[in-house]
Scaffold this motif. Structure first.
Motif, mmCIF file in Angstrom:
data_model
loop_
_atom_site.group_PDB
_atom_site.id
_atom_site.type_symbol
_atom_site.label_atom_id
_atom_site.label_comp_id
_atom_site.label_asym_id
_atom_site.label_seq_id
_atom_site.Cartn_x
_atom_site.Cartn_y
_atom_site.Cartn_z
ATOM 1 N N CYS A 110 0.554 5.968 -10.137
ATOM 2 C CA CYS A 110 1.609 6.130 -9.132
ATOM 3 C C CYS A 110 1.730 4.923 -8.212
ATOM 4 O O CYS A 110 2.752 4.747 -7.536
ATOM 5 C CB CYS A 110 1.359 7.374 -8.302
ATOM 6 N N LEU A 139 9.223 2.002 -2.121
ATOM 7 C CA LEU A 139 8.875 3.411 -1.947
ATOM 8 C C LEU A 139 9.915 4.330 -2.554
ATOM 9 O O LEU A 139 11.120 4.024 -2.558
ATOM 10 C CB LEU A 139 8.681 3.712 -0.468
ATOM 11 N N ASP A 187 6.886 9.558 -3.160
ATOM 12 C CA ASP A 187 5.731 9.029 -2.431
ATOM 13 C C ASP A 187 5.521 9.746 -1.103
ATOM 14 O O ASP A 187 4.515 9.521 -0.422
ATOM 15 C CB ASP A 187 5.903 7.535 -2.156
#
Length: 114
Positions: free
Chosen positions: A62, A85, A89
């Protein structure tokens, strides 16, 4: 007693960046592997990345290519630079010892809007 204080979270648009900081009151901090974790609502806390005392790092899928972990042993600080981002997230981010977690701090909320 270990104390961990995270900061730097906030609200950001998708594609934006944040830099998280963690102040750690840990003896022999320079030899301790430190990790960043996150917990999204309704999900288990998960490891994001960790950094060893010598600066070697490992990233979960991730975080690869978007996040960078670093540390300042003199200041007993750990940082997480988060770029590109995504809404997924969004979570509360925590720092902690990697090998054996200490008591968790309050974390810092990261919210990414789409």
């Amino acid at each position: 007693q270990v104390q961990l204080v995270e900061s730097g979270g906030g609200l950001v648009q998708a594609g934006g960046s944040l830099r998280l900081s963690c102040a750690a009151s840990i003896r022999q901090f320079s030899i301790i592997t430190m990790g960043w974790y996150r917990q999204a609502p309704g999900k288990q806390r998960e490891l994001v990345t960790y950094i060893a005392g010598d600066g070697s790092t490992r990233y979960e899928d991730c975080a690869k290519g978007r996040f960078t972990i670093s540390r300042d042993n003199a200041k007993k600080m750990v940082y997480l630079q988060m770029n590109s981002l995504k809404p997924e997230d969004s979570a509360v981010y925590y720092c902690n010892l990697y090998v054996r977690n200490a008591s968790w701090g309050r974390g810092t909320q990261v919210t990414v809007s789409s």
